[in-house]
Design a protein around this motif. Structure first.
Motif, PDB file in Angstrom:
ATOM      1  N   PRO A 211       0.857  -1.100  -0.036  1.00  0.00           N
ATOM      2  CA  PRO A 211      -0.034   0.127   0.205  1.00  0.00           C
ATOM      3  C   PRO A 211       0.858   1.329   0.001  1.00  0.00           C
ATOM      4  N   LEU A 212       2.071   1.360   0.571  1.00  0.00           N
ATOM      5  CA  LEU A 212       2.780   2.486   0.625  1.00  0.00           C
ATOM      6  C   LEU A 212       3.207   3.239  -0.689  1.00  0.00           C
ATOM      7  N   PRO A 213       3.571   2.505  -1.597  1.00  0.00           N
ATOM      8  CA  PRO A 213       3.981   2.796  -3.068  1.00  0.00           C
ATOM      9  C   PRO A 213       2.567   3.576  -3.820  1.00  0.00           C
ATOM     10  N   ILE A 214       1.423   3.047  -3.425  1.00  0.00           N
ATOM     11  CA  ILE A 214       0.114   3.412  -3.940  1.00  0.00           C
ATOM     12  C   ILE A 214      -0.270   4.841  -3.390  1.00  0.00           C
ATOM     13  N   ILE A 215      -0.118   5.190  -1.740  1.00  0.00           N
ATOM     14  CA  ILE A 215      -0.393   6.232  -1.217  1.00  0.00           C
ATOM     15  C   ILE A 215       0.648   7.138  -1.556  1.00  0.00           C
ATOM     16  N   SER A 216       2.099   6.829  -1.683  1.00  0.00           N
ATOM     17  CA  SER A 216       3.020   7.788  -1.990  1.00  0.00           C
ATOM     18  C   SER A 216       2.750   8.364  -3.591  1.00  0.00           C
ATOM     19  N   PHE A 217       2.333   7.386  -4.414  1.00  0.00           N
ATOM     20  CA  PHE A 217       2.099   8.067  -5.879  1.00  0.00           C
ATOM     21  C   PHE A 217       0.802   8.949  -5.864  1.00  0.00           C
ATOM     22  N   CYS A 218      -0.289   8.633  -5.359  1.00  0.00           N
ATOM     23  CA  CYS A 218      -1.380   9.437  -5.220  1.00  0.00           C
ATOM     24  C   CYS A 218      -1.210  10.758  -4.482  1.00  0.00           C
ATOM     25  N   THR A 219      -0.431  10.714  -3.375  1.00  0.00           N
ATOM     26  CA  THR A 219      -0.088  12.218  -2.653  1.00  0.00           C
ATOM     27  C   THR A 219       0.880  13.090  -3.480  1.00  0.00           C
ATOM     28  N   TRP A 220       1.599  12.296  -4.136  1.00  0.00           N
ATOM     29  CA  TRP A 220       2.737  13.030  -5.051  1.00  0.00           C
ATOM     30  C   TRP A 220       1.895  13.843  -6.134  1.00  0.00           C
ATOM     31  N   LYS A 221       0.927  12.936  -6.762  1.00  0.00           N
ATOM     32  CA  LYS A 221       0.097  13.523  -8.016  1.00  0.00           C
ATOM     33  C   LYS A 221      -0.931  14.799  -7.438  1.00  0.00           C
ATOM     34  N   ILE A 222      -1.275  14.535  -6.067  1.00  0.00           N
ATOM     35  CA  ILE A 222      -2.103  15.379  -5.345  1.00  0.00           C
ATOM     36  C   ILE A 222      -1.389  16.789  -5.130  1.00  0.00           C
ATOM     37  N   LEU A 223      -0.311  16.812  -4.650  1.00  0.00           N
ATOM     38  CA  LEU A 223       0.614  18.043  -4.357  1.00  0.00           C
ATOM     39  C   LEU A 223       0.810  18.611  -5.657  1.00  0.00           C
ATOM     40  N   GLN A 224       1.228  17.869  -6.619  1.00  0.00           N
ATOM     41  CA  GLN A 224       1.450  18.501  -7.995  1.00  0.00           C
ATOM     42  C   GLN A 224       0.087  19.262  -8.596  1.00  0.00           C
ATOM     43  N   ALA A 225      -1.065  18.510  -8.349  1.00  0.00           N
ATOM     44  CA  ALA A 225      -2.274  19.379  -8.984  1.00  0.00           C
ATOM     45  C   ALA A 225      -2.545  20.496  -8.041  1.00  0.00           C
ATOM     46  N   LEU A 226      -2.250  20.243  -6.536  1.00  0.00           N
ATOM     47  CA  LEU A 226      -2.582  21.707  -5.834  1.00  0.00           C
ATOM     48  C   LEU A 226      -1.534  22.868  -6.348  1.00  0.00           C
ATOM     49  N   TYR A 227      -0.244  22.170  -6.554  1.00  0.00           N
ATOM     50  CA  TYR A 227       0.815  23.542  -6.857  1.00  0.00           C
ATOM     51  C   TYR A 227       0.434  24.106  -8.213  1.00  0.00           C
ATOM     52  N   ASN A 228      -0.244  23.338  -9.109  1.00  0.00           N
ATOM     53  CA  ASN A 228      -0.592  23.722 -10.400  1.00  0.00           C
ATOM     54  C   ASN A 228      -1.875  24.706 -10.515  1.00  0.00           C
ATOM     55  N   ARG A 229      -2.638  24.412  -9.383  1.00  0.00           N
ATOM     56  CA  ARG A 229      -3.802  25.235  -9.340  1.00  0.00           C
ATOM     57  C   ARG A 229      -3.477  26.800  -8.474  1.00  0.00           C
ATOM     58  N   LEU A 230      -2.646  26.789  -7.908  1.00  0.00           N
ATOM     59  CA  LEU A 230      -2.404  27.818  -7.106  1.00  0.00           C
ATOM     60  C   LEU A 230      -2.539  29.292  -8.032  1.00  0.00           C
ATOM     61  N   PRO A 231      -1.879  29.370  -8.970  1.00  0.00           N
ATOM     62  CA  PRO A 231      -2.129  30.440  -9.610  1.00  0.00           C
ATOM     63  C   PRO A 231      -3.671  31.150 -10.142  1.00  0.00           C
TER      64      PRO A 231
END
Length: 357
Positions: A211-231
């Motif tokens: 489960p750890l790689p699944i959580i890590s992958f999803c978390t990384w993508k979530i953080l990327q999406a949040l960063y891209n939406r900041l502007p």
């Protein structure tokens, strides 16, 4: 026959050679250590039961239906409540140097609750991290995956899978007497070293490595999406703001889980290597004994930390809690007002009857 004796849910019996890896001398543990562990577990149990019951009350009794993320979090709270409800038995055992006096049925039930919490907690976090991934990274193509029907099915599968993976605990957990120590212990007794290695490896694989790689992958993508939406955070504020609030809570819960549980899982892998003499240093064995207690009790703390995070980080949860308690306060006020009016009317009727008589 091999005996599994790492601390807490794997038992912590002080009989010969706990780690099972060679003739390393061990020093007796002072009683104050056991008393401290007992007090800590009792405090965790009391706080965990109160806080997780509060969380479940808010999620289940609020007039609005739970979102998919809240459905997963409420099941996570239920898994934490299951754990802390049985921990007082383990606290009593800890104060008695982990001797067991509650019989075989409770020996299995207490450890089953702990092992199921390990499995169910991590997979509810897998589901909730996948939900946030679909909501923020693939919002248009994931409507069916984020339906309440899918979420409920996922929760049923997690509970069923957690119970199925906990079967070795039910089968191999036993209460046995140790006459040379004049004590009785609740421990895992595997039929062979191969079975020991297989089931311990299965535990580490399904509760951590997979489960750890699944959580890590999803978390990384979530953080990327949040960063891209900041502007563009000023646009579409309504729904995005709600999603961001839910995501912040999920990320906080994920971080808390990793901080509390990753040390324990890494320790178990090292212990397995030490037990089968891949690692043989005696000083390592002594260090593992200390770390075992610290990391297992840190993992227990996660069941208290989760509901605290809901209050501190979860804006939507705080809003639901306020609405629920305002609603209950109004109902209490109405019922007391109605009761007062009924009492006044009854007294007036009695006085009128008295005057006419």
């Amino acid at each position: 026959m091999t005996t599994s004796v790492p601390a807490s849910f794997e038992s912590s019996t002080p009989h010969a050679n706990q780690t099972g890896a060679g003739p390393c001398p061990s020093e007796p543990t002072e009683q104050w250590v056991y008393d401290t562990v007992q007090t800590y577990i009792l405090v965790i149990s009391a706080l965990g039961m109160g806080l997780n019951l509060f969380v479940l009350t808010v999620f289940c009794c609020h007039r609005k239906r739970c979102t998919v993320a809240e459905l997963y979090l409420s099941n996570l709270a239920a898994a934490d409540l299951l754990l802390v409800s049985f921990l007082p038995f383990w606290a009593v055992s800890a104060g008695n140097r982990f001797a067991w006096t509650f019989g075989g049925a409770l020996c299995r039930a207490v450890n089953l609750s702990i092992v199921m919490n390990v499995y169910c907690s991590i997979y509810f976090l897998v589901l909730v991290s996948m939900d946030r991934y679909w909501a923020l990274v693939k919002p248009l193509s994931s409507e069916k995956m984020r339906s309440a029907k899918f979420a409920k099915l996922g929760c049923v599968l997690v509970w069923g899978g957690g119970l199925l993976l906990s079967v070795p605990t039910i089968i191999y957990r036993e209460v046995r007497d140790y006459p040379h120590l004049n004590q009785t212990y609740c421990s895992l007794f595997y039929p062979s070293p191969r079975a020991h290695l297989g089931f311990e490896g299965m535990f580490s694989a399904f509760s951590f490595i997979i489960p750890l790689p699944i959580i890590s992958f999803c978390t990384w993508k979530i953080l990327q999406a949040l960063y891209n939406r900041l502007p563009n955070k000023t646009s579409n504020q309504g729904k995005d703001n709600k999603e961001h609030k839910a995501t912040r809570l999920i990320l906080a819960v994920l971080l808390a889980f990793l901080l509390c549980w990753v040390p324990f899982h890494l320790l178990r892998i090292i212990e397995l290597l030490y037990r089968f003499r891949v690692l043989t240093e005696c000083r390592l064995g002594a260090a593992l004994g200390v770390c075992r207690q610290v990391f297992m009790n840190l993992a227990y703390f996660n069941s208290v930390l989760n509901p605290i995070l809901y209050v501190i980080v979860g804006g939507n949860f705080r809003k639901k809690a306020r609405e629920l308690f305002k609603s209950s306060a109004k109902q209490t006020t109405k019922s007391s007002s109605f009761s007062s009016r009924s009492t006044i009317i009854k007294s007036l009727r009695r006085s009128v009857k008295g005057e006419s008589g």
